[in-house]
Design a protein around this motif. Sequence first.
Motif, PDB file in Angstrom:
ATOM      1  N   GLU A 115     -12.990 -49.727  -4.554  1.00 48.30           N
ATOM      2  CA  GLU A 115     -12.555 -48.895  -5.676  1.00 48.30           C
ATOM      3  C   GLU A 115     -11.453 -49.561  -6.497  1.00 48.30           C
ATOM      4  O   GLU A 115     -11.044 -49.025  -7.522  1.00 48.30           O
ATOM      5  N   ILE A 116     -10.949 -50.711  -6.049  1.00 45.74           N
ATOM      6  CA  ILE A 116      -9.838 -51.338  -6.762  1.00 45.74           C
ATOM      7  C   ILE A 116     -10.269 -52.674  -7.373  1.00 45.74           C
ATOM      8  O   ILE A 116     -11.271 -53.272  -6.970  1.00 45.74           O
ATOM      9  N   THR A 117      -9.497 -53.128  -8.342  1.00 46.75           N
ATOM     10  CA  THR A 117      -9.672 -54.456  -8.938  1.00 46.75           C
ATOM     11  C   THR A 117      -8.298 -55.090  -9.056  1.00 46.75           C
ATOM     12  O   THR A 117      -7.356 -54.462  -9.571  1.00 46.75           O
ATOM     13  N   LEU A 118      -8.168 -56.299  -8.564  1.00 48.92           N
ATOM     14  CA  LEU A 118      -6.897 -57.005  -8.650  1.00 48.92           C
ATOM     15  C   LEU A 118      -6.712 -57.558 -10.057  1.00 48.92           C
ATOM     16  O   LEU A 118      -7.646 -58.127 -10.638  1.00 48.92           O
ATOM     17  N   SER A 119      -5.539 -57.409 -10.589  1.00 46.54           N
ATOM     18  CA  SER A 119      -5.238 -57.945 -11.914  1.00 46.54           C
ATOM     19  C   SER A 119      -5.122 -59.463 -11.844  1.00 46.54           C
ATOM     20  O   SER A 119      -4.978 -60.049 -10.766  1.00 46.54           O
ATOM     21  N   LYS A 137     -12.563 -48.099   0.973  1.00 46.02           N
ATOM     22  CA  LYS A 137     -11.864 -47.810  -0.282  1.00 46.02           C
ATOM     23  C   LYS A 137     -11.551 -49.082  -1.074  1.00 46.02           C
ATOM     24  O   LYS A 137     -11.181 -49.001  -2.246  1.00 46.02           O
ATOM     25  N   SER A 138     -11.701 -50.233  -0.437  1.00 50.38           N
ATOM     26  CA  SER A 138     -11.376 -51.491  -1.128  1.00 50.38           C
ATOM     27  C   SER A 138     -12.270 -51.719  -2.342  1.00 50.38           C
ATOM     28  O   SER A 138     -11.870 -52.394  -3.293  1.00 50.38           O
ATOM     29  N   MET A 171       0.374 -51.554  -6.264  1.00 53.45           N
ATOM     30  CA  MET A 171      -0.852 -50.889  -6.697  1.00 53.45           C
ATOM     31  C   MET A 171      -1.006 -49.498  -6.094  1.00 53.45           C
ATOM     32  O   MET A 171      -1.876 -48.725  -6.508  1.00 53.45           O
ATOM     33  N   GLN A 189     -10.473 -57.107  -1.222  1.00 53.46           N
ATOM     34  CA  GLN A 189     -10.866 -57.301  -2.613  1.00 53.46           C
ATOM     35  C   GLN A 189     -10.600 -58.730  -3.066  1.00 53.46           C
ATOM     36  O   GLN A 189     -11.337 -59.268  -3.893  1.00 53.46           O
ATOM     37  N   HIS A 237      -7.000 -53.121   1.522  1.00 55.90           N
ATOM     38  CA  HIS A 237      -7.759 -53.062   0.266  1.00 55.90           C
ATOM     39  C   HIS A 237      -7.544 -54.340  -0.535  1.00 55.90           C
ATOM     40  O   HIS A 237      -8.494 -54.920  -1.078  1.00 55.90           O
ATOM     41  N   VAL A 238      -6.299 -54.779  -0.606  1.00 50.97           N
ATOM     42  CA  VAL A 238      -5.961 -55.977  -1.370  1.00 50.97           C
ATOM     43  C   VAL A 238      -6.610 -57.206  -0.742  1.00 50.97           C
ATOM     44  O   VAL A 238      -7.208 -58.040  -1.437  1.00 50.97           O
ATOM     45  N   VAL A 284      -1.913 -48.919  -2.924  1.00 50.07           N
ATOM     46  CA  VAL A 284      -3.064 -48.936  -2.019  1.00 50.07           C
ATOM     47  C   VAL A 284      -2.636 -49.580  -0.709  1.00 50.07           C
ATOM     48  O   VAL A 284      -1.490 -50.024  -0.560  1.00 50.07           O
TER      49      VAL A 284
END
Length: 340
Positions: free
Chosen positions: A293-297, A290-291, A254, A264, A260-261, A256
């Motif tokens: 700002e992301i979305t796990l697929s 910053k976590s 990703m 999230q 973050h992972v 990142v």
Amino acid sequence: MKYKLLGRSGLKVSELCLGSMGFGTEAGWGADKDTSFAIMDAFANAGGNFIDTANIYKLGTSEKIIGEYVSNHDRDHFVLATKYTLLDNRTNVNASGNNRKNMMRSVEDSLKRLKTDFLDVLYLHIWDNITPIDEVLRGLDDLIRQGKVNYAAISDTPAWVVAKGNTLAELMGWSQFIALQVEYSMIARTAERELIPMAKHFGMTVTPWAPLAGGALTGKYLRGDQGRIKPESNRLNDNSVKITKAVVEVADEMGVSPSHVALQWTRQQGFSSIPVVGATKVSQLEDNLKSVEITLSDEHLQKLNAVSAISLGFPGDFFNEDAVKTNSFGGFYDKVEKRI
């Protein structure tokens, strides 16, 4: 940051909670006052308003630092959550535990250290296996009626105790627990057996502590940085290493950081979750922020869920047998009859 409702309440809190266990330098580690102020500045500037502390953190220094900071800012902007239960006075046999006497004494001391007239959220810190739950709930409700506390919450307590408490509170017209704080991360998923399903049932928000497993899920232990972790910790065993490697792989895919992972992941598990992110350096907090700002697929979630999966034990695994998964209730009852 965006804002979420905390449990079944109208209280709006930031989607990350700032943990302040490291505010203070007692025991040879932590952030001094100036660094703690800088961390809170960074959190507030990012839209954060939810701050978590406890009477016992750094022997009260954490609350004092937060109190000094908040008293020079807009108190009503911040949602201050603290805890009572653990010993903070060795001259008083009732200065620990969940009993009403300790609750009232601890709250008064926390109010002084935090330099405020009220607490937004008061957690029972850890279950003592002594105090009746009705004593706890009546005490919390009295504090809320007095205006010294706005909302009640609970931490590190068996699911059956919390369920009994919220059911009793509903029956008696007392204030219910709106949040549940427990250890939860990809390395520590046992809360999924009873605690998290219970929280979902009662509409409670889960506020996971150690969502990064003490830093293990950042990958730093893979790099040889053992820090203050104990060699026998479950954060250093073969299973945790396997999980951490998967987190690092997803993070690399990703573009990142692993933190973050990991953070999230706790927010995408199908229940209301606001992870508690601790920091003793501004750079640590800035990275964790910053976590959001992301979305796990779905693919990444499946990979992480699979590598970190645990046994739910009985009756969780019993309910998840193939017959139930396929809605073959006849087959399910056949299995039950055979076991009987």
